[in-house]
Design a protein around this motif. Structure first.
Motif, PDB file in Angstrom:
ATOM      1  N   VAL A 120     119.439 -18.681  56.758  1.00 59.76           N
ATOM      2  CA  VAL A 120     119.147 -17.629  57.732  1.00 59.76           C
ATOM      3  C   VAL A 120     119.108 -18.276  59.114  1.00 59.76           C
ATOM      4  CG1 VAL A 120     117.448 -15.947  58.530  1.00 59.76           C
ATOM      5  CG2 VAL A 120     117.799 -16.294  56.083  1.00 59.76           C
ATOM      6  N   GLY A 122     117.778 -18.358  62.494  1.00 56.09           N
ATOM      7  CA  GLY A 122     116.578 -17.703  63.008  1.00 56.09           C
ATOM      8  C   GLY A 122     115.609 -17.416  61.883  1.00 56.09           C
ATOM      9  N   SER A 123     114.952 -16.266  61.960  1.00 60.29           N
ATOM     10  CA  SER A 123     113.854 -15.947  61.044  1.00 60.29           C
ATOM     11  C   SER A 123     114.182 -14.765  60.132  1.00 60.29           C
ATOM     12  CB  SER A 123     112.609 -15.611  61.881  1.00 60.29           C
ATOM     13  OG  SER A 123     111.674 -14.883  61.128  1.00 60.29           O
ATOM     14  N   LEU A 159     131.440 -16.345  62.505  1.00 59.19           N
ATOM     15  CA  LEU A 159     130.446 -16.739  63.509  1.00 59.19           C
ATOM     16  C   LEU A 159     130.852 -18.040  64.193  1.00 59.19           C
ATOM     17  CD1 LEU A 159     127.158 -15.973  61.587  1.00 59.19           C
ATOM     18  CD2 LEU A 159     128.057 -14.717  63.538  1.00 59.19           C
ATOM     19  N   PHE A 176     132.156 -16.848  67.640  1.00 60.60           N
ATOM     20  CA  PHE A 176     132.574 -15.444  67.746  1.00 60.60           C
ATOM     21  C   PHE A 176     131.369 -14.591  68.104  1.00 60.60           C
ATOM     22  CE2 PHE A 176     135.594 -17.499  65.043  1.00 60.60           C
ATOM     23  CZ  PHE A 176     136.796 -16.859  65.272  1.00 60.60           C
ATOM     24  N   PHE A 177     131.552 -13.668  69.028  1.00 62.17           N
ATOM     25  CA  PHE A 177     130.413 -12.822  69.391  1.00 62.17           C
ATOM     26  C   PHE A 177     130.871 -11.455  69.900  1.00 62.17           C
ATOM     27  CE2 PHE A 177     130.968 -13.636  73.927  1.00 62.17           C
ATOM     28  CZ  PHE A 177     131.603 -14.867  73.916  1.00 62.17           C
ATOM     29  N   ASP A 178     129.933 -10.550  70.011  1.00 63.32           N
ATOM     30  CA  ASP A 178     130.195  -9.191  70.488  1.00 63.32           C
ATOM     31  C   ASP A 178     131.334  -8.522  69.718  1.00 63.32           C
ATOM     32  OD1 ASP A 178     128.148  -9.549  72.289  1.00 63.32           O
ATOM     33  OD2 ASP A 178     129.433  -9.827  74.037  1.00 63.32           O
TER      34      ASP A 178
ATOM     35  N   GLN B 118     123.271 -11.814  77.479  1.00 69.55           N
ATOM     36  CA  GLN B 118     122.852 -11.314  76.173  1.00 69.55           C
ATOM     37  C   GLN B 118     124.118 -11.052  75.377  1.00 69.55           C
ATOM     38  OE1 GLN B 118     120.860  -7.242  75.525  1.00 69.55           O
ATOM     39  NE2 GLN B 118     119.161  -8.677  75.295  1.00 69.55           N
ATOM     40  N   LEU B 119     124.130 -11.436  74.114  1.00 72.77           N
ATOM     41  CA  LEU B 119     125.314 -11.173  73.305  1.00 72.77           C
ATOM     42  C   LEU B 119     124.914 -11.007  71.845  1.00 72.77           C
ATOM     43  CD1 LEU B 119     126.087 -14.124  71.848  1.00 72.77           C
ATOM     44  CD2 LEU B 119     126.899 -14.603  74.145  1.00 72.77           C
ATOM     45  N   LEU B 121     125.704 -12.337  68.281  1.00 76.35           N
ATOM     46  CA  LEU B 121     126.394 -13.301  67.418  1.00 76.35           C
ATOM     47  C   LEU B 121     126.936 -12.520  66.237  1.00 76.35           C
ATOM     48  CD1 LEU B 121     123.967 -16.356  67.128  1.00 76.35           C
ATOM     49  CD2 LEU B 121     126.052 -16.181  68.482  1.00 76.35           C
ATOM     50  N   LEU B 131     123.544 -10.544  65.301  1.00 80.20           N
ATOM     51  CA  LEU B 131     122.207 -10.852  65.799  1.00 80.20           C
ATOM     52  C   LEU B 131     122.236 -10.809  67.327  1.00 80.20           C
ATOM     53  CD1 LEU B 131     119.427 -11.771  64.781  1.00 80.20           C
ATOM     54  CD2 LEU B 131     120.228 -14.122  64.935  1.00 80.20           C
ATOM     55  N   LEU B 132     121.370  -9.992  67.907  1.00 78.38           N
ATOM     56  CA  LEU B 132     121.299  -9.872  69.368  1.00 78.38           C
ATOM     57  C   LEU B 132     120.511 -11.052  69.923  1.00 78.38           C
ATOM     58  CD1 LEU B 132     122.048  -7.837  71.686  1.00 78.38           C
ATOM     59  CD2 LEU B 132     119.720  -6.978  71.482  1.00 78.38           C
ATOM     60  N   THR B 152     116.518 -15.283  69.877  1.00 74.22           N
ATOM     61  CA  THR B 152     116.768 -13.882  69.524  1.00 74.22           C
ATOM     62  C   THR B 152     116.181 -12.982  70.608  1.00 74.22           C
ATOM     63  OG1 THR B 152     114.704 -13.707  68.257  1.00 74.22           O
ATOM     64  CG2 THR B 152     116.681 -14.310  67.032  1.00 74.22           C
ATOM     65  N   VAL B 157     112.741 -15.689  68.753  1.00 74.65           N
ATOM     66  CA  VAL B 157     112.871 -16.723  67.724  1.00 74.65           C
ATOM     67  C   VAL B 157     113.930 -17.741  68.170  1.00 74.65           C
ATOM     68  CG1 VAL B 157     113.553 -17.163  65.322  1.00 74.65           C
ATOM     69  CG2 VAL B 157     112.181 -15.144  65.885  1.00 74.65           C
ATOM     70  N   PRO B 158     113.623 -19.055  68.087  1.00 73.84           N
ATOM     71  CA  PRO B 158     114.605 -20.057  68.527  1.00 73.84           C
ATOM     72  C   PRO B 158     115.804 -20.124  67.590  1.00 73.84           C
ATOM     73  CG  PRO B 158     112.765 -21.140  67.440  1.00 73.84           C
ATOM     74  CD  PRO B 158     112.400 -19.678  67.542  1.00 73.84           C
ATOM     75  N   LEU B 159     116.986 -20.264  68.158  1.00 73.06           N
ATOM     76  CA  LEU B 159     118.210 -20.413  67.360  1.00 73.06           C
ATOM     77  C   LEU B 159     118.910 -21.729  67.667  1.00 73.06           C
ATOM     78  CD1 LEU B 159     119.665 -16.807  67.644  1.00 73.06           C
ATOM     79  CD2 LEU B 159     118.705 -17.867  65.612  1.00 73.06           C
ATOM     80  N   TYR B 160     119.164 -21.959  68.975  1.00 76.41           N
ATOM     81  CA  TYR B 160     119.863 -23.177  69.375  1.00 76.41           C
ATOM     82  C   TYR B 160     119.261 -23.727  70.654  1.00 76.41           C
ATOM     83  CZ  TYR B 160     123.408 -21.404  66.236  1.00 76.41           C
ATOM     84  OH  TYR B 160     124.038 -20.920  65.132  1.00 76.41           O
ATOM     85  N   PHE B 176     118.033 -23.957  64.654  1.00 76.49           N
ATOM     86  CA  PHE B 176     116.870 -23.564  63.850  1.00 76.49           C
ATOM     87  C   PHE B 176     117.308 -22.568  62.787  1.00 76.49           C
ATOM     88  CE2 PHE B 176     115.285 -24.956  67.870  1.00 76.49           C
ATOM     89  CZ  PHE B 176     114.047 -25.525  67.627  1.00 76.49           C
ATOM     90  N   PHE B 177     116.803 -22.741  61.580  1.00 78.72           N
ATOM     91  CA  PHE B 177     117.183 -21.803  60.524  1.00 78.72           C
ATOM     92  C   PHE B 177     116.093 -21.708  59.450  1.00 78.72           C
ATOM     93  CE2 PHE B 177     118.412 -25.221  57.631  1.00 78.72           C
ATOM     94  CZ  PHE B 177     118.729 -26.234  58.520  1.00 78.72           C
ATOM     95  N   ASP B 178     116.239 -20.705  58.608  1.00 76.70           N
ATOM     96  CA  ASP B 178     115.305 -20.444  57.496  1.00 76.70           C
ATOM     97  C   ASP B 178     113.859 -20.389  57.986  1.00 76.70           C
ATOM     98  OD1 ASP B 178     117.476 -20.379  55.851  1.00 76.70           O
ATOM     99  OD2 ASP B 178     117.165 -22.332  54.944  1.00 76.70           O
ATOM    100  N   LEU B 179     113.651 -19.768  59.153  1.00 78.77           N
ATOM    101  CA  LEU B 179     112.301 -19.654  59.697  1.00 78.77           C
ATOM    102  C   LEU B 179     111.562 -18.479  59.060  1.00 78.77           C
ATOM    103  CD1 LEU B 179     112.980 -20.196  63.525  1.00 78.77           C
ATOM    104  CD2 LEU B 179     112.561 -21.882  61.756  1.00 78.77           C
TER     105      LEU B 179
END
Lengths: 216, 216
Positions: A120, A122-123, A159, A176-178, B118-119, B121, B131-132, B152, B157-160, B176-179
């Motif tokens: 996953v 994020g969370s 992604l 890849f986005f949007d 803002q985008l 993913l 994911l926004l 996010t 939530v932290p992603l990168y 960051f993953f599996d949070l």
């Protein structure tokens, strides 16, 4: 007697674990969106808006980027069924029409990709805070270069793709986005009228394109 | 008269646009999960499982990695309120206890970060396919190095995180993953009994840590 009881139990356990393991997949056939590609070796950063139609085998890409200190902008239309590509220059109403010998490639996880793991980003605690994804690796047939792919677990949406040289050095990162499913304006796949009378140039040589991204 | 009518309209437009622009934010105060960090300059790849408690200002990190050809494993407990950190070695029941002078830093977007964009993913067409996120950049006060952060849009939530040297070269990538929100076992913040009698070593010198990640 015990063995007879155990056989169906083991079989159902094996089948359920097979069903859970993700399989290589094709992305939605109609996609529009953006991608950002970075090629570290060439200090090349490309931003693309693309429309992708796997039914008609058409791709339209507007690419803008920075190659060292030079900026560039390209508008490409790739019609794989017709076997032609157009480089369109609206500002002076000109067109470069080139034979396109590459086969159309679906966006997706190649059939011989190796499933790495599921995670996953994020969370997973609340909706909208994370994204379930699958990671895959493998080797591109044509170039024998390695890749690492991240696609959504639901819907097989691309992604990230990371490409590595045969020596294992990172050669390209694409994100890849949007993205949206569907084509907002089908006219994007019809070449403008000023391209009609243009002669077709012979196909460019190459090592074989892994995807429409590498055709640009 | 027209002006009197226009003033509240303009004001409400300004306010609504202010409300839409994301603000720097703190991540959830209780987080557990994993991160993967890559430091290209040192060919160092680290995988971490961490527990983060912003209320108690405690962090526990199990880090495993590859530094060149050498693999390593570290189990660190950072108690910021008490001002001590423990490096725990269960295999031989030993402990290195060090004074911790760094202030506790929340995971989040620094208050002076600059909002980039803002985008989504992936895709916004169906739930679970995208994911926004918000992108931010800025400069770490202590080191004057630049960062690029992806969090996010919902829940912060932290992603990168991407860190760059002052020359603009990429120095670290963290994902960051599996949070999950919450702490599954609060005992992770209690040092094991064989650490009790250990003497505290003086604090390590450093340039000041931007986050608990850089303390490891």
């Amino acid at each position: 007697m015990k063995i007879l009881f155990l056989i169906p139990v083991c079989l159902s356990l094996i089948l359920s674990s097979c069903a859970q393991k993700p399989e290589p997949c094709k992305s939605p056939p109609l996609l529009e969106g953006a991608l950002s590609a970075f090629i570290p070796g060439h200090h090349l950063h490309v931003f693309e808006k693309f429309s992708y139609d796997a039914f008609g085998q058409n791709v339209r890409v507007l690419a803008a980027g920075k190659d060292g200190n030079q900026t560039f902008f390209v508008d490409n239309l790739l019609l794989f069924k017709e076997g032609v590509s157009y480089q369109i220059h609206y500002h002076n109403q000109t067109c470069i029409k080139t034979a396109l010998k590459e086969p159309f490639r679906h966006i997706g996880v190649p059939h011989d990709a190796h499933f790495l793991n599921q995670l996953v980003l994020g969370s997973s605690s609340l909706p909208g805070q994370g994204l379930l994804v699958n990671n895959w690796n493998g080797t591109w047939e044509e170039t024998q270069e390695h890749y690492l792919l991240t696609f959504t677990a639901l819907g097989c949406v691309p992604l990230y793709t990371l490409d590595f040289t045969q020596k294992g050095e990172l050669s390209a990162i694409t994100s890849f986005f949007d993205l949206v499913e569907g084509i907002e304006d089908p006219n994007v796949f019809i070449p403008p009228s000023f391209c009609d009378s243009v002669k077709v140039l012979p196909a460019k040589g190459g090592v074989g394109a892994r995807s429409f991204i590498s055709l640009l």
